[in-house]
Design an enzyme around this catalytic site. Structure first.
Site, PDB file in Angstrom:
ATOM      1  N   SER A   1       0.871  -0.958  -0.058  1.00  0.00           N
ATOM      2  CA  SER A   1       0.112   0.000   0.087  1.00  0.00           C
ATOM      3  C   SER A   1       0.858   1.270   0.063  1.00  0.00           C
ATOM      4  CB  SER A   1      -1.078  -0.099   1.080  1.00  0.00           C
ATOM      5  OG  SER A   1      -2.067   0.521   0.924  1.00  0.00           O
TER       6      SER A   1
ATOM      7  N   ASP B   1      -8.235  -5.445  -6.754  1.00  0.00           N
ATOM      8  CA  ASP B   1      -7.833  -4.314  -5.728  1.00  0.00           C
ATOM      9  C   ASP B   1      -7.978  -3.008  -6.774  1.00  0.00           C
ATOM     10  OD1 ASP B   1      -6.864  -2.555  -3.934  1.00  0.00           O
ATOM     11  OD2 ASP B   1      -4.663  -2.968  -4.182  1.00  0.00           O
TER      12      ASP B   1
ATOM     13  N   HIS C   1      -6.298  -6.192  -2.098  1.00  0.00           N
ATOM     14  CA  HIS C   1      -5.251  -5.350  -1.527  1.00  0.00           C
ATOM     15  C   HIS C   1      -4.221  -6.115  -0.828  1.00  0.00           C
ATOM     16  CE1 HIS C   1      -3.695  -1.287  -1.102  1.00  0.00           C
ATOM     17  NE2 HIS C   1      -3.785  -1.261   0.028  1.00  0.00           N
TER      18      HIS C   1
END
Ligand SMILES: *[C@@H]1O[C@H](CO)[C@@H](O)[C@H](O)[C@H]1NC(C)=O
Ligand SMILES: *[C@@H]1O[C@H](CO)[C@@H](O)[C@H](O)[C@H]1NC(C)=O
Ligand SMILES: *[C@@H]1O[C@H](CO)[C@@H](O)[C@H](O)[C@H]1NC(C)=O
Ligand SMILES: *[C@@H]1O[C@H](CO)[C@@H](O)[C@H](O)[C@H]1NC(C)=O
Ligand SMILES: *[C@@H]1O[C@H](CO)[C@@H](O)[C@H](O)[C@H]1NC(C)=O
Ligand SMILES: *[C@@H]1O[C@H](CO)[C@@H](O)[C@H](O)[C@H]1NC(C)=O
Length: 508
Positions: free
Chosen positions: A186, A439, A464
């Site tokens: 991320s 994602d 994700h």
């Protein structure tokens, strides 16, 4: 508010997005907790059930860092938290795996569990992790005031990593024979890629999972991918499901238009009555968050993945009833008695300057969106299945109202970030970009090989940061294959580092 970017690591890369609404914040908190539990379980299943006081090889410490790395005449400092796990390390020459923290508190599991820990075990690496400045315990008392928050940026965070590299090298008498590889997912996935890009003499290779390396003011594609995922049969979605979601938001919109507000408040358990127009936006954002969260964290939330949500939508009589039931089940799973739709509450939450040493740093992350990344998940485009009330303007307004940052300045900041780091065409080497097609964040990442050593792995059917979690027997074949590719590359690169120890860093 901006849906944060949190990933799945126990170390919680969450990257939510940014729409700022309350449900998004609840969801991130919950995901953070669930991940801690998952990592805890995985760690203890590796060790076996502990008898008595469990043996935990992680050591926590703090290093004193300059608050501003770029002005040596500012002598202010803060204490930054780190963890070390020596249990697998082959002294003195074994590699060092660095886990990079992001927009939430980290924990000891950052060096105890996850894909990077499995790789460290295999390659007999020293494991170290660093909490991001201004998050968790790595922040001064006054760090969240308008004055105090100024030194929060990805550039400062990278400089922290360089100074942490020096600290660990001195502590363990490391030499250039100790090959460093960094990991993150991320937002920290971007930091991982950027650390390799900007400091190639310090880190030999990087794994960047679900890393939104391209900053974008108006992140239209987020909800486009959400729509694609809601209609993707691989994960239990369908066209019918997507259509029903769209219809349900149209019905809500028509009720808002005719002023049938009490009905909405009742059907969706609003904590307080809704005041136009800001609470209306907050209300539809909260509803949209349930779907956005189900997609981004697909298979992570026990009761709200795409398959379940689509089943609820389809089995309900009308689209509107489907939405009522999705909301009710979501509330139950989160233990909520009502949903907070007050825009004033969102503003006051984001303005709070008291520190919260656990959980997600919502105020800090919103600040980073205003000063570096944008990432605003808007719904003004026809591809978005939710409400067009979720506008860019409504999210930029928070930058002004909370931090006194103008729209023009956010716009310029986002452009500069891309100029500074190279967006989704970085010119570097030895970086693996890993993404899942479910994602929504993959839209801002690197999806194609950039060169023979800047590699993209695009996983079919995962959300994700799926690859960062500990490997599990139930991993789909596409994920297993991705894990193998990552492991193979890491093995190859460590071998080339051993063979040409001092040539490696800057060359590809
Ligand atoms: C930091 O600098 C200020 C003035 O610039 C000085 O008064 C203060 O003593 C310095 N603090 C430390 C710890 O050196
Ligand atoms: C590092 O080197 C110094 C000086 O040679 C020595 O005293 C120290 O014990 C070493 N530290 C480690 C962790 O090996
Ligand atoms: C690195 O390792 C090689 C081979 O083991 C050794 O000859 C060399 O002295 C080491 N270099 C440093 C800087 O420690
Ligand atoms: C409000 O909407 C509900 C559900 O669509 C409907 O049953 C009700 O009659 C409406 N009430 C008014 C006052 O329009
Ligand atoms: C990207 O690079 C990897 C590793 O070198 C290779 O296996 C893969 O086939 C490449 N993918 C594409 C689409 O060229
Ligand atoms: C993804 O996997 C599914 C089966 O799980 C398959 O039907 C589909 O064709 C795959 N998509 C791609 C692009 O490989």
């Amino acid at each position: 508010m901006a849906r944060l970017v949190l990933c799945v690591l126990l170390v919680v890369p969450l990257l939510g997005g940014c729409d700022g609404a309350w449900n998004q914040r609840q969801l991130r908190k919950r995901i953070h907790q669930l991940r801690e539990i998952q990592y805890f379980k995985s760690f203890y299943s590796r060790l076996g059930v502990p008898k008595g006081a469990p043996y935990v090889p992680a050591v926590e410490g703090y290093i004193t860092q300059p608050l501003d790395h770029f002005n040596r005449r500012n002598n202010a400092t803060y204490k930054q938290r780190y963890w070390i796990n020596e249990e697998f390390w082959q002294r003195p020459g074994g590699p060092v795996f660095l886990y990079i923290g992001g927009e939430a508190a980290e924990s000891e599991f950052s060096v105890l569990s996850g894909e990077h820990v499995e790789l460290a075990q295999k390659h007999r690496s020293l494991l170290v992790s660093l909490e991001h400045r201004y998050y968790g315990a790595s922040i001064n008392q006054d760090g969240l005031t308008l004055e105090g928050i100024r030194f929060l940026s990805s550039q400062q965070a990278l400089a922290d990593l360089a100074s942490f590299h020096m600290f660990i090298s001195q502590k363990y008498n490391l030499t250039r024979n100790n090959t460093w590889i960094c990991f993150g997912g991320s937002y920290p996935g971007s930091l991982s890629a950027w650390f390799r890009l900007k400091f190639p003499h310090l880190v030999y290779a990087a794994v960047a999972s679900s890393a939104p390396v391209r900053a974008e003011l108006n992140f239209i594609d987020y909800n486009k991918v959400v729509a694609d995922s809601l209609s993707d049969p691989v994960i239990g979605g369908s066209e019918k499901c997507l259509d029903k979601v769209k219809d349900s938001f149209r019905v809500v919109e028509s009720l808002l238009k005719v002023g049938n507000i009490t009905q909405l408040e009742k059907d969706f358990f609003s904590c307080a009555s809704l005041h136009p127009p800001d609470d209306y936006t907050e209300f539809v954002s909260n509803l949209a968050d349930i779907f956005m969260g189900a997609v981004q964290y697909n298979n992570e939330m026990p009761s709200s993945d795409v398959r379940k949500i689509c089943q609820q939508m389809i089995s309900a009589g009308s689209a509107y009833e489907g939405l009522i039931s999705v909301n009710a089940i979501y509330m139950e799973s989160m233990g909520l008695k009502c949903v907070e739709n007050s825009h004033e509450k969102t503003l006051s939450d984001l303005r709070k300057t008291e520190l919260d040493p656990v959980g997600v740093g919502e105020r800090q992350w919103y600040y980073q969106t205003c000063t570096e990344f944008g990432y605003y998940q808007t719904c003004e485009h026809a591809s978005c299945p939710f409400s067009p009330r979720i506008t860019l303007q409504s999210q930029l307004e928070l930058c002004t109202k909370v931090f006194q940052i103008t729209t023009e300045s956010v716009f310029q900041a986002v452009q500069f970030t891309n100029e500074f780091y190279g967006a989704d065409h970085p010119k570097s080497s030895r970086i693996i970009f890993v993404n899942g097609d479910v994602d929504p964040w993959h839209a801002l990442s690197v999806l194609k090989n950039q060169s023979h050593s800047e590699i993209a792995i695009f996983i079919n059917g995962t959300a994700h940061c799926a690859n960062m979690a500990p490997s599990h027997a139930t991993d789909p074949p596409s994920l297993q294959k991705a894990r193998e590719e990552i492991a193979m590359k890491i093995g190859e690169w460590l071998k080339s580092a051993r063979e040409e120890p001092f040539l490696g860093s800057a060359l590809s």
